[in-house]
Design a protein around this motif. Sequence first.
Motif, PDB file in Angstrom:
ATOM      1  N   SER A  41       9.131 -24.137  38.273  1.00  0.00           N
ATOM      2  CA  SER A  41       9.569 -25.405  37.693  1.00  0.00           C
ATOM      3  C   SER A  41       8.819 -26.614  38.227  1.00  0.00           C
ATOM      4  O   SER A  41       8.704 -27.620  37.543  1.00  0.00           O
TER       5      SER A  41
ATOM      6  N   LEU B  90      13.400 -24.508  32.609  1.00  0.00           N
ATOM      7  CA  LEU B  90      13.357 -23.726  33.845  1.00  0.00           C
ATOM      8  C   LEU B  90      13.969 -24.508  35.006  1.00  0.00           C
ATOM      9  O   LEU B  90      14.794 -23.977  35.750  1.00  0.00           O
ATOM     10  N   GLY B  91      13.600 -25.766  35.162  1.00  0.00           N
ATOM     11  CA  GLY B  91      14.178 -26.600  36.209  1.00  0.00           C
ATOM     12  C   GLY B  91      15.650 -26.861  35.973  1.00  0.00           C
ATOM     13  O   GLY B  91      16.452 -26.873  36.910  1.00  0.00           O
TER      14      GLY B  91
ATOM     15  N   ASP C 150       8.971 -18.766  35.148  1.00  0.00           N
ATOM     16  CA  ASP C 150       9.151 -18.312  33.775  1.00  0.00           C
ATOM     17  C   ASP C 150       8.333 -17.030  33.567  1.00  0.00           C
ATOM     18  O   ASP C 150       7.701 -16.530  34.507  1.00  0.00           O
TER      19      ASP C 150
ATOM     20  N   ALA D  75       5.187 -25.733  33.329  1.00  0.00           N
ATOM     21  CA  ALA D  75       6.496 -25.074  33.346  1.00  0.00           C
ATOM     22  C   ALA D  75       7.395 -25.724  32.302  1.00  0.00           C
ATOM     23  O   ALA D  75       7.401 -26.950  32.150  1.00  0.00           O
TER      24      ALA D  75
END
Length: 153
Positions: A136, A145-146, A130, A141
């Motif tokens: 991730s 993002l994942g 990020d 995080a």
Amino acid sequence: KGPKNSGIGPVQRKIAADVAAEGWSWIWVADPDGSAPPFAYIIGFGVTFDHPEAVVAGSRTPFGDVPASVSSALSGGRRYGAGDSSGEIPEGHPVRFREISRDLLGRTLVQAVVFYGDRDFAALQLVWPDRDGNFSSEEGAPAWLGERQALVA
């Protein structure tokens, strides 16, 4: 006249021509209903460099420079493996490499499966952080993002 082998379609002919000319080709995959993140993958690194193919997922990913950047690094003798990091692909953008399971390879990298046929091949996913530099897999995080980088078959 085109090839007499009617079992090879235009996509596979383009991939074969790209690999013969450049050493690699790439495919962009987008889910028509938008429920899965888009991703792109490179085909040909296995035959050209004896190296795993590369996959990048997520709409924020600066994919445009990735194939040429990875190819240039590989032609210069660089090798990447699961867990490696780089700030050069594309330049100035940190990425990490993670292994893609054989099961997921067969379900997501369909054109690579066709290209390689009975030959084994491997692939690494380039994951990006990020804006704060969190990947991730790291604490802190954001969940998105994942999700944005998930390879879904």
